[in-house]
Scaffold this motif. Structure first.
Motif, PDB file in Angstrom:
ATOM      1  N   ALA A 171      -5.348  -2.860   9.758  1.00  0.00           N
ATOM      2  CA  ALA A 171      -4.382  -1.914   9.193  1.00  0.00           C
ATOM      3  C   ALA A 171      -4.726  -0.491   9.614  1.00  0.00           C
ATOM      4  O   ALA A 171      -3.839   0.304   9.963  1.00  0.00           O
ATOM      5  CB  ALA A 171      -4.365  -2.037   7.667  1.00  0.00           C
ATOM      6  N   ALA A 204      -0.460  -4.569  14.094  1.00  0.00           N
ATOM      7  CA  ALA A 204       0.082  -4.492  12.738  1.00  0.00           C
ATOM      8  C   ALA A 204       0.529  -5.854  12.219  1.00  0.00           C
ATOM      9  O   ALA A 204       0.171  -6.255  11.106  1.00  0.00           O
ATOM     10  CB  ALA A 204       1.248  -3.499  12.706  1.00  0.00           C
ATOM     11  N   TRP A 208      -2.978  -7.318  10.895  1.00  0.00           N
ATOM     12  CA  TRP A 208      -2.924  -6.901   9.487  1.00  0.00           C
ATOM     13  C   TRP A 208      -2.212  -7.949   8.636  1.00  0.00           C
ATOM     14  O   TRP A 208      -2.829  -8.592   7.783  1.00  0.00           O
ATOM     15  CB  TRP A 208      -2.219  -5.542   9.390  1.00  0.00           C
ATOM     16  CG  TRP A 208      -1.917  -5.094   7.992  1.00  0.00           C
ATOM     17  CD1 TRP A 208      -2.679  -5.305   6.880  1.00  0.00           C
ATOM     18  CD2 TRP A 208      -0.752  -4.369   7.559  1.00  0.00           C
ATOM     19  NE1 TRP A 208      -2.073  -4.750   5.772  1.00  0.00           N
ATOM     20  CE2 TRP A 208      -0.894  -4.167   6.164  1.00  0.00           C
ATOM     21  CE3 TRP A 208       0.365  -3.855   8.213  1.00  0.00           C
ATOM     22  CZ2 TRP A 208       0.062  -3.479   5.415  1.00  0.00           C
ATOM     23  CZ3 TRP A 208       1.302  -3.169   7.475  1.00  0.00           C
ATOM     24  CH2 TRP A 208       1.165  -2.984   6.095  1.00  0.00           C
TER      25      TRP A 208
END
Length: 426
Positions: A171, A204, A208
């Protein structure tokens, strides 16, 4: 906890609470309400952006706004709230400070300034929003990583500490990459702008979101479905394989090495396929009473499979821009947003049930509008599929119809959450 003076969390059968407890229902509701508001705004923006997407123009103002409303206006709040509710119990200790999480909330709202600034090409809005978002994210990550660090050793934990920590790290990398490439629309660092965008996107969505879904969902999916739990394991193999495959994929994208890109993509697909297999086994155990979270996981598996096919086509140098756009629709919308948003209503109802005042509790199912949320899941799946088909076919009409179905899905999600909240204890 603030605002919960008459309530207490559900105690274990043996007496006192032996594990960490979830955050207060008001804090959870505040994060989820922001996420749902962002989701409704993102789907409306998708309707306006559908024409540009079907025309193969993903960097127009409309698509940029819609994508960043999902990535920054939905996922951070939904993921953070879910982590606050789940991880204290899964990692067997409490969050350090709920007051800090209240402070973080308005700072995280800077994400909406970023989305608006990117859509309007306003640099000041972007940087003000980025500064606020970075401060809010620092607070949230400090809380979550403290949970990871305090998790007791030598005891069985429901979530992978390694997976959660790796997800937090990715992140941060995704946010830094976004800031790095914002002011550059030309090649730098030896890479074209489009390749930096792909690297940012994959860090991302895979590093994440997907990594956190695997780390937590391996136990959460069967738990919510009241199905047999996943087999115990000595190491977080799926999480490590996913992270390793991701960085192979990123190295391939960065070096323009097609075999390395395909190899990294293959490892990622295999790691996620193990998770999807677990989801299918859970569905077989509960096929007579599937609820929306499991329906979204199943649909997410289908969208992942389609994204994998399109991703390999694009990596092989075929298909063009529309294939890449459809790939992002499946990966960002169908998988990341769908799985995360699809769990919010259920987690909210669980929070209300856990924080019910002392005395008789209603059945948890009473708090959760199962039929409405299943209708939402169906509208969502139809919307993502139709939007992707419209993009691939170059049909603005089909793309708009798919985006409109997503708006219906978002409205139903908000209505379901509002209905659940109205059934809370006073």
């Amino acid at each position: 906890m603030s605002g919960q003076s008459t309530s207490r969390p559900l105690a274990l059968a043996g007496g006192g609470r032996a594990v960490g407890g979830p955050v207060s229902r008001r804090l959870l509701a505040a994060y989820f309400a922001t996420a749902l508001g962002g989701w409704l705004a993102a789907t409306i923006a998708a309707v306006a952006a559908a024409g540009d997407l079907a025309a193969g123009n993903p960097l127009a103002a409309g698509p940029v706004l819609a994508v960043h409303l999902v990535a920054l206006g939905v996922l951070p709040f939904a993921v953070a709230g879910a982590c606050f509710h789940l991880l204290p119990v899964m990692l067997r200790n409490d969050l350090p400070s709920q007051r800090a999480l209240w402070v973080a909330l308005p700072l995280l709202w800077g994400s909406f300034l970023i989305a608006a600034g990117l859509g309007r090409e306003s640099g000041p809005l972007v940087w003000i929003g980025a500064a606020a978002l970075a401060c809010g994210l620092a607070i949230v990550l400090a809380e979550i990583l403290t949970l990871v660090g305090r998790a007791p050793g030598g005891r069985m934990l429901i979530a992978s500490r390694t997976g959660v920590a790796l997800s937090c790290a990715h992140a941060v990398v995704a946010l830094c990459l976004g800031a790095l490439i914002y002011d550059y629309d030309r090649p730098f660092g030896g890479l074209a702008y489009g390749r930096w965008l792909l690297i940012h996107l994959h860090v991302a969505l895979l590093g994440w979101i997907a990594l956190l879904i695997v780390a937590v969902g391996r136990s959460l999916g069967p738990m919510l479905a009241q199905a047999p739990t996943a087999p115990q394991r000595s190491r977080p193999y799926e999480e490590l394989a996913l992270a390793g495959g991701l960085w192979l994929l990123l190295a391939g994208i960065g070096t323009r090495d097609r075999p390395l890109t395909l190899a990294g993509g293959a490892v990622v697909v295999l790691a996620l396929a193990r998770f999807v297999t677990l989801t299918l086994r859970t569905a077989r155990a509960r096929r007579s009473s599937i609820e929306a979270p499991l329906a979204h996981l199943l649909a997410g598996g289908v969208f992942l499979a389609q994204a994998a096919v399109l991703g390999f086509v694009a990596a092989a140098g075929a298909g063009g821009t529309r294939v890449v756009i459809a790939y992002v629709v499946f990966l960002l919308g169908g998988w990341a947003a769908g799985v995360v948003v699809g769990h919010l209503g259920k987690l909210l109802s669980l929070s209300l049930w856990v924080w019910w005042p002392p005395g008789p509790r209603p059945k948890q199912a009473v708090l959760y509008p199962r039929g409405l949320t299943l209708l939402e899941a169906a509208a969502f799946a139809a919307g993502i599929e139709t939007l992707a088909i419209g993009v691939l076919a170059g049909s603005a009409v089909a793309a708009r119809a798919g985006a409109a179905a997503l708006v219906v899905s978002a409205v139903l999600t908000v209505a379901g959450a509002a209905l659940t909240w109205s059934r809370r204890s006073t």
